[in-house]
Structure formats: C-alpha cells, structure tokens
Write an enzyme that holds these catalytic residues in place. Structure first.
Site, PDB file in Angstrom:
ATOM      1  N   HIS A  13       0.814  -1.211   0.000  1.00 55.08           N
ATOM      2  CA  HIS A  13       0.000   0.000   0.000  1.00 55.08           C
ATOM      3  C   HIS A  13       0.848   1.262   0.000  1.00 55.08           C
ATOM      4  O   HIS A  13       1.983   1.260   0.469  1.00 55.08           O
ATOM      5  CB  HIS A  13      -0.882   0.050   1.256  1.00 55.08           C
ATOM      6  CG  HIS A  13      -1.795  -1.097   1.399  1.00 55.08           C
ATOM      7  ND1 HIS A  13      -1.921  -1.799   2.567  1.00 55.08           N
ATOM      8  CD2 HIS A  13      -2.641  -1.693   0.520  1.00 55.08           C
ATOM      9  CE1 HIS A  13      -2.811  -2.775   2.417  1.00 55.08           C
ATOM     10  NE2 HIS A  13      -3.256  -2.731   1.175  1.00 55.08           N
ATOM     11  N   LYS A  22       6.890   5.274   7.911  1.00 56.29           N
ATOM     12  CA  LYS A  22       6.412   4.332   8.924  1.00 56.29           C
ATOM     13  C   LYS A  22       7.579   3.695   9.663  1.00 56.29           C
ATOM     14  O   LYS A  22       8.625   3.440   9.070  1.00 56.29           O
ATOM     15  CB  LYS A  22       5.627   3.184   8.280  1.00 56.29           C
ATOM     16  CG  LYS A  22       4.484   3.590   7.424  1.00 56.29           C
ATOM     17  CD  LYS A  22       3.900   2.394   6.699  1.00 56.29           C
ATOM     18  CE  LYS A  22       2.809   2.851   5.746  1.00 56.29           C
ATOM     19  NZ  LYS A  22       2.280   1.766   4.960  1.00 56.29           N
ATOM     20  N   TYR A  81       2.607  -0.054  14.340  1.00 58.46           N
ATOM     21  CA  TYR A  81       2.929   0.939  13.320  1.00 58.46           C
ATOM     22  C   TYR A  81       3.033   2.316  13.980  1.00 58.46           C
ATOM     23  O   TYR A  81       2.171   2.682  14.770  1.00 58.46           O
ATOM     24  CB  TYR A  81       1.806   1.061  12.282  1.00 58.46           C
ATOM     25  CG  TYR A  81       1.440  -0.192  11.569  1.00 58.46           C
ATOM     26  CD1 TYR A  81       1.949  -0.461  10.313  1.00 58.46           C
ATOM     27  CD2 TYR A  81       0.544  -1.108  12.117  1.00 58.46           C
ATOM     28  CE1 TYR A  81       1.586  -1.606   9.621  1.00 58.46           C
ATOM     29  CE2 TYR A  81       0.183  -2.252  11.447  1.00 58.46           C
ATOM     30  CZ  TYR A  81       0.703  -2.498  10.205  1.00 58.46           C
ATOM     31  OH  TYR A  81       0.348  -3.628   9.527  1.00 58.46           O
ATOM     32  N   ASP A 118      -7.244  -6.139  -0.968  1.00 57.55           N
ATOM     33  CA  ASP A 118      -5.882  -6.345  -1.448  1.00 57.55           C
ATOM     34  C   ASP A 118      -5.811  -7.259  -2.675  1.00 57.55           C
ATOM     35  O   ASP A 118      -4.838  -7.221  -3.416  1.00 57.55           O
ATOM     36  CB  ASP A 118      -4.990  -6.891  -0.335  1.00 57.55           C
ATOM     37  CG  ASP A 118      -4.598  -5.815   0.664  1.00 57.55           C
ATOM     38  OD1 ASP A 118      -4.937  -4.627   0.443  1.00 57.55           O
ATOM     39  OD2 ASP A 118      -3.952  -6.145   1.672  1.00 57.55           O
TER      40      ASP A 118
END
Length: 129
Positions: A13, A22, A81, A118
């Site tokens: 993504h 991230k 995350y 996905d």
C-alpha cells in the site's frame, strides 16, 4: 496495531496524497516485510527491499514514498505501526502482491490469505504513469 495468523498478506500500500513514513515493529511472531521505492526522481525507483522481522522487537523504518506490505510467517503475529501522517482510505492505492514485473519472491508455503481489497490492487503498470 495489526494482528494476523500465518500466511496473511497485507499490502503493498501507499497513500496518493500525504505519503506516510512508517516505523514497523513486530511484537509477536514473524513477518516477511517488503518496501518498493516509488519516488519518481530516485535512482532506486522500482527497487524492492525486503527482510524478515521477528518477535524480538525487530523493526524497520519505511520512508515516505514507498509501497509497503508484508506476509506473516507465524500464527498470532502482532505488528505495531508508527506513522507521520494520518491514514486516509480514500487516498490509498496499492500494488498486487504477485505482480509479474516486480516479481517478489514471497516465502510462504501455501497460497496467502488476502483481503478482498488487497486482491484488487493494481499492477506495476499503474505506477509507471
């Protein structure tokens, strides 16, 4: 945080606006983590980076402008995350996990478990526009 059983595929993504940098940390289990450079002006545009992260607190920094995804290699895998931009589902796009041009060599034993979202991601040609 995300929680997955073995062979779950997430991603790859990226947000089209306000890309996210991230920090990914595995708190339990193991993943095969993948990042693909989508920065058009980068000499590494299209290059794939991958590594295995495990429950010993392994982590990785994914810079802004990279596609990101992973496959879980163990049951009960938990991932944390930390991102520098808010998530916006309307601006999210992605690369299909089995794109033949990018040809990522995923290390799972069986076909992966993939969400409906996905399973409908783009091929590499989309990102060359």
């Amino acid at each position: 945080m995300s929680y997955s059983r073995k062979n779950v595929m997430r991603g790859l993504h990226i947000q089209t606006k306000k890309h996210q940098a991230k920090i990914i940390t595995v708190t339990h289990g193991k993943i095969f983590d993948v990042a693909v450079d989508l920065r058009k002006n980068s000499k590494n545009f299209g290059k794939c980076y991958f590594l295995k992260l495990s429950n010993y607190g392994d982590g990785v920094y994914i810079p802004s402008g990279f596609l990101h995804g992973f496959c879980t290699l163990e049951d009960n895998t938990k991932i944390g995350y930390k991102v520098d931009e808010f998530y916006n589902s309307k601006n999210e796009v992605g690369l299909i996990w089995n794109d033949p041009i990018v040809d990522i060599q995923w290390p799972f034993d069986y076909p992966p478990i993939i969400s409906e979202k996905d399973s409908k991601l783009f091929t590499w040609d989309y990102f060359l526009k």
